[in-house]
Design a protein around this motif. Sequence first.
Motif, mmCIF file in Angstrom:
data_model
loop_
_atom_site.group_PDB
_atom_site.id
_atom_site.type_symbol
_atom_site.label_atom_id
_atom_site.label_comp_id
_atom_site.label_asym_id
_atom_site.label_seq_id
_atom_site.Cartn_x
_atom_site.Cartn_y
_atom_site.Cartn_z
ATOM 1 N N ALA A 147 -7.013 56.573 -83.632
ATOM 2 C CA ALA A 147 -7.426 55.920 -82.389
ATOM 3 C C ALA A 147 -8.802 56.430 -81.948
ATOM 4 C CB ALA A 147 -6.387 56.167 -81.299
ATOM 5 N N LYS A 148 -9.054 57.718 -82.122
ATOM 6 C CA LYS A 148 -10.347 58.292 -81.751
ATOM 7 C C LYS A 148 -11.480 57.666 -82.561
ATOM 8 C CE LYS A 148 -12.943 62.546 -82.189
ATOM 9 N NZ LYS A 148 -12.962 63.872 -82.776
ATOM 10 N N VAL A 149 -11.259 57.524 -83.861
ATOM 11 C CA VAL A 149 -12.279 56.926 -84.727
ATOM 12 C C VAL A 149 -12.559 55.487 -84.298
ATOM 13 C CG1 VAL A 149 -12.737 56.165 -87.092
ATOM 14 C CG2 VAL A 149 -11.808 58.445 -86.684
ATOM 15 N N GLU A 150 -11.501 54.724 -84.021
ATOM 16 C CA GLU A 150 -11.675 53.331 -83.584
ATOM 17 C C GLU A 150 -12.410 53.262 -82.249
ATOM 18 O OE1 GLU A 150 -7.993 50.731 -85.362
ATOM 19 O OE2 GLU A 150 -7.641 51.851 -83.517
ATOM 20 N N LEU A 151 -12.019 54.119 -81.301
ATOM 21 C CA LEU A 151 -12.643 54.101 -79.981
ATOM 22 C C LEU A 151 -14.111 54.490 -80.052
ATOM 23 C CD1 LEU A 151 -9.739 55.623 -77.868
ATOM 24 C CD2 LEU A 151 -10.724 53.344 -77.595
ATOM 25 N N GLU A 152 -14.442 55.466 -80.882
ATOM 26 C CA GLU A 152 -15.842 55.871 -81.017
ATOM 27 C C GLU A 152 -16.670 54.777 -81.682
ATOM 28 O OE1 GLU A 152 -15.645 59.587 -83.100
ATOM 29 O OE2 GLU A 152 -15.397 60.747 -81.251
ATOM 30 N N ALA A 153 -16.075 54.079 -82.629
ATOM 31 C CA ALA A 153 -16.809 53.049 -83.363
ATOM 32 C C ALA A 153 -17.010 51.782 -82.540
ATOM 33 C CB ALA A 153 -16.085 52.714 -84.667
#
Length: 142
Positions: free
Chosen positions: A27-33
């Motif tokens: 989720a962190k990777v998706e939110l940052e991207a």
Amino acid sequence: MLSVKRRSFPDVERIVQSLGPERLEAAKVELEASGKTTDEGVSQLLRSLSLYGFRQPMSREGRLSMWRKILSLIVQHGIPAIWFTLNPNDLTNLVKLRLAAYRSRHPEEAEGFLTSLDATYKRTRLAISDPLSSAAGAGAGT
């Protein structure tokens, strides 16, 4: 630290218990991207939470922390004999202006800003205090 509405607490509790390190990292990777996540549980959690950080000036958590500190000092030392209240809406309050300048700038930059602000304020005050000179100056240039 977080705050959540009472009616949302059971859902939030269920989601939090189901979160694992891998799911959070994805989720962190998706939110940052993209600023969004496809994980419906994380999306629901983000909608339900009111998250505040201590680093944000005047955040809810910062105010609650200061309130707790004040109450702790009252318990430890008793009710204060003197209490100062700053009016943050007062545009000419020198203490408020100094605090605002130092909060958002380095000390040297804040002093320079306050000096230029003081000069600008004095020029404006002088022009306002003598409207006849302002009118005469405008007429002389035409």
